[in-house]
Design a protein around this motif. Structure first.
Motif, mmCIF file in Angstrom:
data_model
loop_
_atom_site.group_PDB
_atom_site.id
_atom_site.type_symbol
_atom_site.label_atom_id
_atom_site.label_comp_id
_atom_site.label_asym_id
_atom_site.label_seq_id
_atom_site.Cartn_x
_atom_site.Cartn_y
_atom_site.Cartn_z
ATOM 1 N N CYS A 233 0.860 -1.187 0.000
ATOM 2 C CA CYS A 233 0.000 0.000 0.000
ATOM 3 C C CYS A 233 0.895 1.235 0.000
ATOM 4 O O CYS A 233 1.812 1.341 0.826
ATOM 5 C CB CYS A 233 -0.895 0.027 1.229
ATOM 6 S SG CYS A 233 -2.314 -1.078 1.140
ATOM 7 N N ILE A 234 0.635 2.151 -0.920
ATOM 8 C CA ILE A 234 1.393 3.399 -1.020
ATOM 9 C C ILE A 234 0.427 4.567 -0.932
ATOM 10 O O ILE A 234 -0.634 4.556 -1.562
ATOM 11 C CB ILE A 234 2.182 3.458 -2.347
ATOM 12 C CG1 ILE A 234 3.247 2.359 -2.383
ATOM 13 C CG2 ILE A 234 2.830 4.826 -2.541
ATOM 14 C CD1 ILE A 234 4.037 2.299 -3.683
ATOM 15 N N SER A 235 0.767 5.580 -0.140
ATOM 16 C CA SER A 235 -0.003 6.820 -0.127
ATOM 17 C C SER A 235 0.743 7.864 -0.937
ATOM 18 O O SER A 235 1.958 7.801 -1.087
ATOM 19 C CB SER A 235 -0.211 7.323 1.305
ATOM 20 O OG SER A 235 1.019 7.741 1.863
ATOM 21 N N GLY A 236 -0.013 8.847 -1.447
ATOM 22 C CA GLY A 236 0.566 9.878 -2.285
ATOM 23 C C GLY A 236 0.368 9.553 -3.754
ATOM 24 O O GLY A 236 0.048 8.413 -4.128
ATOM 25 N N ALA A 237 0.540 10.569 -4.588
ATOM 26 C CA ALA A 237 0.430 10.380 -6.031
ATOM 27 C C ALA A 237 1.362 11.322 -6.773
ATOM 28 O O ALA A 237 1.153 11.629 -7.939
ATOM 29 C CB ALA A 237 -1.019 10.608 -6.486
ATOM 30 N N GLY A 238 2.413 11.768 -6.079
ATOM 31 C CA GLY A 238 3.427 12.616 -6.695
ATOM 32 C C GLY A 238 4.615 11.791 -7.145
ATOM 33 O O GLY A 238 4.545 10.559 -7.230
ATOM 34 N N ILE A 256 -1.280 -1.881 -4.540
ATOM 35 C CA ILE A 256 -2.748 -1.854 -4.642
ATOM 36 C C ILE A 256 -3.366 -0.497 -4.318
ATOM 37 O O ILE A 256 -4.567 -0.315 -4.532
ATOM 38 C CB ILE A 256 -3.385 -2.931 -3.749
ATOM 39 C CG1 ILE A 256 -3.031 -2.714 -2.274
ATOM 40 C CG2 ILE A 256 -2.963 -4.328 -4.206
ATOM 41 C CD1 ILE A 256 -3.798 -3.638 -1.323
ATOM 42 N N THR A 257 -2.591 0.471 -3.809
ATOM 43 C CA THR A 257 -3.172 1.784 -3.499
ATOM 44 C C THR A 257 -2.242 2.921 -3.906
ATOM 45 O O THR A 257 -1.026 2.790 -3.900
ATOM 46 C CB THR A 257 -3.473 1.962 -1.993
ATOM 47 O OG1 THR A 257 -2.245 2.018 -1.267
ATOM 48 C CG2 THR A 257 -4.347 0.840 -1.448
ATOM 49 N N LEU A 258 -2.879 4.048 -4.244
ATOM 50 C CA LEU A 258 -2.252 5.358 -4.354
ATOM 51 C C LEU A 258 -3.274 6.343 -3.815
ATOM 52 O O LEU A 258 -4.481 6.045 -3.802
ATOM 53 C CB LEU A 258 -1.891 5.691 -5.806
ATOM 54 C CG LEU A 258 -0.808 4.834 -6.455
ATOM 55 C CD1 LEU A 258 -0.828 5.010 -7.971
ATOM 56 C CD2 LEU A 258 0.572 5.196 -5.907
ATOM 57 N N GLY A 263 -8.673 11.715 -2.182
ATOM 58 C CA GLY A 263 -9.210 10.365 -2.104
ATOM 59 C C GLY A 263 -8.199 9.277 -2.391
ATOM 60 O O GLY A 263 -6.988 9.524 -2.436
ATOM 61 N N LEU A 264 -8.716 8.084 -2.621
ATOM 62 C CA LEU A 264 -7.908 6.872 -2.722
ATOM 63 C C LEU A 264 -8.186 6.148 -4.039
ATOM 64 O O LEU A 264 -9.331 5.951 -4.423
ATOM 65 C CB LEU A 264 -8.271 5.941 -1.548
ATOM 66 C CG LEU A 264 -7.624 4.561 -1.498
ATOM 67 C CD1 LEU A 264 -6.128 4.689 -1.229
ATOM 68 C CD2 LEU A 264 -8.294 3.714 -0.422
ATOM 69 N N LEU A 265 -7.109 5.740 -4.711
ATOM 70 C CA LEU A 265 -7.199 4.939 -5.934
ATOM 71 C C LEU A 265 -6.728 3.526 -5.598
ATOM 72 O O LEU A 265 -5.650 3.356 -5.037
ATOM 73 C CB LEU A 265 -6.319 5.539 -7.029
ATOM 74 C CG LEU A 265 -6.498 4.971 -8.444
ATOM 75 C CD1 LEU A 265 -7.845 5.389 -9.021
ATOM 76 C CD2 LEU A 265 -5.361 5.437 -9.352
ATOM 77 N N THR A 266 -7.542 2.535 -5.930
ATOM 78 C CA THR A 266 -7.179 1.152 -5.611
ATOM 79 C C THR A 266 -7.267 0.258 -6.840
ATOM 80 O O THR A 266 -8.063 0.486 -7.743
ATOM 81 C CB THR A 266 -8.105 0.561 -4.524
ATOM 82 O OG1 THR A 266 -9.458 0.519 -5.002
ATOM 83 C CG2 THR A 266 -8.054 1.393 -3.256
#
Length: 444
Positions: A233-238, A256-258, A263-266
């Motif tokens: 699982c990764i947070s952020g989108a930069g 599986i995540t950004l 919000g959240l993309l999965t």
């Protein structure tokens, strides 16, 4: 209360908000307590107390004209924390929440991070309470020029070399460097993170995210494991999040995540390289990149959802400081998460950082794991000084070596907790030794 605790209380007024300088000093004092108790020389020379205080703080007014010809006023800062092992080095961030307290905390951590790289760079941090979001390109240009018109007198290739950070990317760095060059009438490496067309380096954009994964791979290798088959699982989108995702996917992990602030993309089957490359190519072209990705691919977007609600083996927070709370930590541990690696600076809240010591989980602090960006910035400084650019593969190989060495330092100096090396204490002790020995050698 010992002398260091008393010193911190006196210097911070006893306040301890989540993002404060005081909180960071207390965290480092806690990590170093056992080490200092066994090393009288560092205590006698008051290395911690002297290192805790920035060498210099610069605060200045930034006045600029918006597109309606209305004067806008912001405040700029540069915290030049430590030049013990080299010229000041650290990023600039433009964000409405930027303040001196946060920058002092980040500059203190930057000094430790830079020491771990093994490169001759001191620590600094700076920025302004300005946000490029919602501003026209011309307004951003005017602001950057006004900001550099004051900052230029305090920086230089042998004095202080700023780089980018939150909301300061290639565009902003270009404007800042252009103004510096006009004022000093010299083309020199006083700013890093530049475009490769005028002195930038290969791998700089990818360096922090790639470096996080190289550090993680060193940690897993020590446990005779690899990233193959691991759910991440990764947070952020930069840049940091997307390049960490890309490198993890290339190592056969399932990301599986950004996420972003909205919000959240999965993708429960795992993002593909094609999807990550699309996000990288389009990250500045959409009002909400992740929501647009849902329309482009078979992925799911949910507003106002954190990244830490899904089960994973590895969590990599890459968004901002204090993004992973005690509640998030408890949920991750309950889901079976084995490793947390900070891609962002000070990603865990103070509460979560204290609690993680008692959890059966590996934790890699940002001062070690996300040092790849500043390491490649330093290689950019070297290339600027010699006018000898290196190719992509050569720099990527150096990045891998640096991150492996940083992991080794952390592991070798770590205190064992719950049968696992406490890499947070290991990073603090390894960096403190380097800075403390330099301080003692240079006298009072």
């Amino acid at each position: 209360m010992n002398s260091i605790d008393t010193f911190i209380e006196q210097r911070t007024g006893g306040s301890n908000p989540q993002t404060s300088y005081g909180a960071v000093l207390k965290q480092e004092a806690s990590a170093l307590r056992g080490f200092l108790g066994q090393n009288d020389s560092f205590t006698r020379h008051k290395v911690f107390e002297r290192l805790a205080l920035p060498e210099r703080i610069i605060e200045f007014n930034v006045s600029w004209l918006d597109d309606q010809d209305v004067v806008q006023i912001n405040t700029g800062w540069r915290v030049q924390h430590s030049s013990l092992i080299g010229p000041y080095k650290g990023g600039l961030r433009f964000h409405p929440d930027v303040n001196l307290d946060t920058l002092k905390a980040l500059a203190f951590e930057q000094s430790f991070k830079n020491a771990l790289t093994g490169l001759p760079i001191g620590g600094a941090k700076g920025g302004a309470d300005f946000s490029p979001k919602g501003k026209s390109d011309t307004e951003i240009l005017r602001f950057c020029q006004a900001f550099m018109t004051e900052l230029y007198r305090h920086i230089g290739p042998a004095r202080d070399i700023p780089a980018g950070d939150i909301n300061v990317g290639l565009r902003e760095i270009g404007y800042l460097f252009g103004q510096y060059k006009r004022i000093v009438n010299q083309f020199e490496g006083a700013v890093t993170g530049k475009s490769r067309h005028f002195g930038g380096s290969h791998v700089r954009t990818e360096a922090t995210g790639f470096g996080v994964v190289y550090f993680l791979q060193s940690l897993l290798k020590e446990q005779e494991q690899t990233l193959e088959g691991k759910t991440v699982c990764i947070s952020g989108a930069g840049n940091v999040a997307l390049h960490a995702a890309l490198k993890a996917i290339q190592a056969q992990a399932k990301v599986i995540t950004l996420s972003n602030s909205r919000g959240l993309l999965t993708n429960e089957s795992g993002f593909t390289e094609e999807q990550i490359n699309w996000l990288l190519e389009n990250q500045y072209k959409h009002d909400n990149l992740l929501e647009s990705a849902e329309q482009e691919f078979d992925v799911n977007y949910r507003s106002d959802s954190p990244a830490w609600q899904m089960a994973c083996d590895i969590a990599i927070p890459c968004a901002t400081q204090n993004e992973l709370t005690l509640e998030h930590l408890e949920k991750l541990v309950e889901s079976g998460c084995q490793v947390i690696v900070e891609g962002s600076n000070m990603a865990l809240t103070d509460e979560a950082l204290q609690a993680i010591k008692d959890k059966d989980i590996y934790f890699a602090p940002g001062k070690a794991a996300n040092a790849g960006g500043v390491a490649i910035s330093t290689l950019e400084m070297s290339q600027n000084a010699t006018f000898s650019p290196l190719d992509y593969d050569a720099i990527d190989e150096q990045l891998q070596d640096i991150m492996q060495n940083i992991y080794r330092q952390c592991a070798d100096n770590a205190i064992e907790r719950n049968g696992k090396p406490d890499l947070h204490s290991g990073a603090s002790i390894a960096a403190f030794k380097i800075l403390g020995e330099a301080m003692i050698a240079q006298g009072v």
